[in-house]
Write a protein that holds these residues in place. Structure first.
Motif, PDB file in Angstrom:
ATOM      1  N   UNK A  34       4.259  13.127  11.652  1.00  0.00           N
ATOM      2  CA  UNK A  34       4.277  14.121  12.728  1.00  0.00           C
ATOM      3  C   UNK A  34       5.300  15.228  12.440  1.00  0.00           C
ATOM      4  N   UNK A  35       6.413  14.834  11.858  1.00  0.00           N
ATOM      5  CA  UNK A  35       7.457  15.806  11.515  1.00  0.00           C
ATOM      6  C   UNK A  35       6.935  16.803  10.484  1.00  0.00           C
ATOM      7  N   UNK A  36       6.186  16.273   9.517  1.00  0.00           N
ATOM      8  CA  UNK A  36       5.630  17.177   8.487  1.00  0.00           C
ATOM      9  C   UNK A  36       4.651  18.166   9.087  1.00  0.00           C
ATOM     10  N   UNK A  37       3.827  17.679  10.029  1.00  0.00           N
ATOM     11  CA  UNK A  37       2.857  18.578  10.690  1.00  0.00           C
ATOM     12  C   UNK A  37       3.610  19.676  11.453  1.00  0.00           C
ATOM     13  N   UNK A  38       4.641  19.273  12.177  1.00  0.00           N
ATOM     14  CA  UNK A  38       5.435  20.264  12.934  1.00  0.00           C
ATOM     15  C   UNK A  38       6.050  21.300  11.996  1.00  0.00           C
ATOM     16  N   UNK A  39       6.564  20.795  10.891  1.00  0.00           N
ATOM     17  CA  UNK A  39       7.191  21.686   9.912  1.00  0.00           C
ATOM     18  C   UNK A  39       6.177  22.682   9.343  1.00  0.00           C
ATOM     19  N   UNK A  40       4.962  22.174   9.091  1.00  0.00           N
ATOM     20  CA  UNK A  40       3.908  23.050   8.550  1.00  0.00           C
ATOM     21  C   UNK A  40       3.571  24.151   9.547  1.00  0.00           C
ATOM     22  N   UNK A  41       3.466  23.753  10.835  1.00  0.00           N
ATOM     23  CA  UNK A  41       3.162  24.758  11.866  1.00  0.00           C
ATOM     24  C   UNK A  41       4.282  25.787  11.967  1.00  0.00           C
ATOM     25  N   UNK A  42       5.512  25.312  11.847  1.00  0.00           N
ATOM     26  CA  UNK A  42       6.658  26.214  11.936  1.00  0.00           C
ATOM     27  C   UNK A  42       6.619  27.249  10.808  1.00  0.00           C
ATOM     28  N   UNK A  43       6.331  26.755   9.600  1.00  0.00           N
ATOM     29  CA  UNK A  43       6.261  27.672   8.449  1.00  0.00           C
ATOM     30  C   UNK A  43       5.122  28.669   8.644  1.00  0.00           C
ATOM     31  N   UNK A  44       3.973  28.156   9.115  1.00  0.00           N
ATOM     32  CA  UNK A  44       2.816  29.031   9.344  1.00  0.00           C
ATOM     33  C   UNK A  44       3.145  30.113  10.386  1.00  0.00           C
ATOM     34  N   UNK A  45       3.851  29.702  11.433  1.00  0.00           N
ATOM     35  CA  UNK A  45       4.224  30.654  12.483  1.00  0.00           C
ATOM     36  C   UNK A  45       5.176  31.715  11.942  1.00  0.00           C
ATOM     37  N   UNK A  46       6.119  31.253  11.113  1.00  0.00           N
ATOM     38  CA  UNK A  46       7.082  32.204  10.533  1.00  0.00           C
ATOM     39  C   UNK A  46       6.383  33.222   9.643  1.00  0.00           C
ATOM     40  N   UNK A  47       5.333  32.781   8.957  1.00  0.00           N
ATOM     41  CA  UNK A  47       4.589  33.710   8.092  1.00  0.00           C
ATOM     42  C   UNK A  47       3.713  34.617   8.944  1.00  0.00           C
ATOM     43  N   UNK A  48       3.072  34.027   9.974  1.00  0.00           N
ATOM     44  CA  UNK A  48       2.104  34.795  10.782  1.00  0.00           C
ATOM     45  C   UNK A  48       2.782  35.859  11.639  1.00  0.00           C
ATOM     46  N   UNK A  49       4.021  35.590  12.048  1.00  0.00           N
ATOM     47  CA  UNK A  49       4.709  36.510  12.956  1.00  0.00           C
ATOM     48  C   UNK A  49       4.819  37.937  12.390  1.00  0.00           C
ATOM     49  N   UNK A  50       5.387  38.097  11.185  1.00  0.00           N
ATOM     50  CA  UNK A  50       5.429  39.464  10.639  1.00  0.00           C
ATOM     51  C   UNK A  50       4.055  40.036  10.348  1.00  0.00           C
ATOM     52  N   UNK A  51       3.079  39.150  10.054  1.00  0.00           N
ATOM     53  CA  UNK A  51       1.724  39.649   9.793  1.00  0.00           C
ATOM     54  C   UNK A  51       1.169  40.282  11.069  1.00  0.00           C
ATOM     55  N   UNK A  52       1.287  39.570  12.181  1.00  0.00           N
ATOM     56  CA  UNK A  52       0.781  40.111  13.444  1.00  0.00           C
ATOM     57  C   UNK A  52       1.561  41.362  13.850  1.00  0.00           C
ATOM     58  N   UNK A  53       2.865  41.314  13.598  1.00  0.00           N
ATOM     59  CA  UNK A  53       3.700  42.473  13.912  1.00  0.00           C
ATOM     60  C   UNK A  53       3.229  43.695  13.120  1.00  0.00           C
ATOM     61  N   UNK A  54       2.952  43.464  11.857  1.00  0.00           N
ATOM     62  CA  UNK A  54       2.484  44.560  10.993  1.00  0.00           C
ATOM     63  C   UNK A  54       1.132  45.081  11.465  1.00  0.00           C
ATOM     64  N   UNK A  87       0.851  -1.215   0.000  1.00  0.00           N
ATOM     65  CA  UNK A  87       0.000   0.000   0.000  1.00  0.00           C
ATOM     66  C   UNK A  87       0.882   1.259   0.000  1.00  0.00           C
ATOM     67  N   UNK A  88       0.400   2.299  -0.689  1.00  0.00           N
ATOM     68  CA  UNK A  88       1.180   3.551  -0.706  1.00  0.00           C
ATOM     69  C   UNK A  88       0.968   4.325   0.585  1.00  0.00           C
ATOM     70  N   UNK A  89       1.998   4.970   1.082  1.00  0.00           N
ATOM     71  CA  UNK A  89       1.845   5.780   2.302  1.00  0.00           C
ATOM     72  C   UNK A  89       1.339   7.161   1.912  1.00  0.00           C
ATOM     73  N   UNK A  90       0.049   7.409   2.103  1.00  0.00           N
ATOM     74  CA  UNK A  90      -0.539   8.683   1.659  1.00  0.00           C
ATOM     75  C   UNK A  90      -0.713   9.691   2.803  1.00  0.00           C
ATOM     76  N   UNK A  91      -0.551   9.303   4.050  1.00  0.00           N
ATOM     77  CA  UNK A  91      -0.747  10.214   5.185  1.00  0.00           C
ATOM     78  C   UNK A  91       0.436  11.153   5.372  1.00  0.00           C
ATOM     79  N   UNK A  92       0.344  12.012   6.408  1.00  0.00           N
ATOM     80  CA  UNK A  92       1.463  12.913   6.707  1.00  0.00           C
ATOM     81  C   UNK A  92       2.039  12.563   8.070  1.00  0.00           C
TER      82      UNK A  92
END
Lengths: 213, 177
Positions: A15-35, A8-13
């Motif tokens: 835990x590391x990928x989820x953490x990475x996604x949150x990290x990227x989202x936080x990095x984007x959101x930080x300057x937005x909130x600052x602005x 079977x193909x591994x189609x899920x994501x």
């Protein structure tokens, strides 16, 4: 069965990928909130500036066009009183000055007010207004204001203030007063601008002539 | 499957571009507000200087009404109120903006001594014209049209000028306006 699962193909994501996604989202959101925080602060800054400008305009308008010339006494802060003690003028002063300057403009004499006061807006910002008045009278300067006219074919005529008018209520030969209005405010709520080293100010200068005599 | 592999990059770029556009317009809007507030202040400073000049002109017309009429009656040319110019009188000469004016503060009297100003500027009468005279009336009156200009100098690229025109009737022998 195990072979089927292996194939079977591994189609899920992971835990590391989820953490990475949150990290990227936080990095984007930080300057937005600052602005956005900066934008809100800027809006408050413009709000306080607008209040200060309109207050300075209100004061200068009242002094230049409404306040009787003789009721404005020189000083820093200036003094408002009617030395002729006309009840109508005294009533005008006692109503108009607190509206112009807010609190702390009264003196021990109920008919005398000073051009200095403090005002707190509904959002809690504190504004101080002060007016300095100088008499540009005959004796205020080594080269006082004089009036001249040059008629055709005649030498230029010079008129000193003392040649044109008698002494005013303050005992001076005076026809023009210099008025300087300052409104000072702090961009921090509930902070007296006197205690704020970063307080802002707006200034207006006017020369009021005696057109009442 | 291979055909869809680049879609993520496109979506991210589109998202980034949209956010950048929103930020740009928000920042631009704030900059505009700051600029408008500053312009309003300079405009007001010039406005009150202009009215100061007009009051000064009215004062002279009240004090010297007969002499002013005689100037026009004798076909005088030029500006009869040319000395209504703040830069020609020491007490009203504001001059140009000086760096020390940035610290002017009425709340600290040592920073606002007499004969100083918080900014530079001047007012002057640009022109004055006799628009008519009512000689047949018991009270002889003259009509004047006065043009006053004012300039404010609050620093480099912080200059503003304005103009005020008023028509008035002056009693030739009492100076009443």
């Amino acid at each position: 069965m195990q072979r089927i699962i292996k194939n079977m193909k591994r189609t899920g994501i992971t835990f590391v990928e989820v953490c990475l996604a949150f990290l990227i989202l936080a990095l984007v959101a930080l300057p937005v909130f600052h602005f956005l925080t900066g934008a809100v602060k800027d809006t408050e800054r413009f709000y306080t500036e607008t209040i200060a400008i309109s207050r300075a305009k209100f004061i200068m308008d009242s002094l230049m066009f409404q306040m009787p010339w003789r009721a404005i006494g020189a000083g820093n802060p200036c003094v408002f009183e009617d030395r002729k003690e006309v009840s109508g003028v005294q009533a005008f002063i006692s109503k108009a000055i607190p509206k112009m300057f807010g609190d702390e403009c009264s003196t021990v004499d109920p008919n005398v007010f000073k051009g200095d006061g403090i005002y707190r807006c509904r959002k809690g910002f504190v504004f101080r207004a002060r007016v300095k008045v100088e008499d540009l009278d005959q004796d205020s300067s080594g080269a006082p204001i004089q009036f001249t006219i040059a008629l055709p074919g005649k030498p230029k005529q010079f008129f000193q203030i003392k040649d044109l008018v008698p002494k005013d209520d303050y005992g001076k030969f005076n026809l023009i007063k210099k008025i300087v209005v300052q409104v000072k405010w702090s961009n921090s709520k509930n902070l007296d601008p006197k205690d704020d080293p970063n307080a802002k100010s707006v200034f207006l200068v006017g020369f009021k002539s005696d057109l009442e005599g | 499957m291979h055909k869809k592999s680049g879609i993520a990059v496109v979506v991210v770029l589109f998202f980034a571009f949209s956010i950048a556009i929103i930020f740009f317009f928000m920042a631009h809007s704030n900059t505009n507000l700051a600029f408008q507030n500053k312009q309003t202040v300079y405009q007001m400073q010039a406005y009150y200087l202009c009215h100061s000049g007009m009051q000064h002109a009215k004062l002279q017309l009240r004090l010297l009404p007969k002499e002013t009429y005689e100037f026009f009656n004798a076909n005088g040319v030029g500006n009869v109120l040319e000395d209504i110019d703040s830069s020609r009188h020491v007490p009203t000469a504001m001059g140009v903006f000086k760096n020390e004016q940035a610290t002017y503060d009425l709340f600290e009297p040592s920073k606002a001594p007499d004969n100083t100003f918080p900014y530079g500027g001047k007012y002057f009468v640009e022109s004055v014209a006799l628009t008519g005279s009512h000689n047949r009336m018991k009270m002889i009156q003259d009509g004047y049209k006065v043009v006053v200009k004012a300039e404010v100098d609050s620093g480099p690229s912080k200059k503003f000028s304005t103009e005020l025109i008023e028509e008035m009737i002056v009693s030739r022998f009492t100076g009443g306006i």
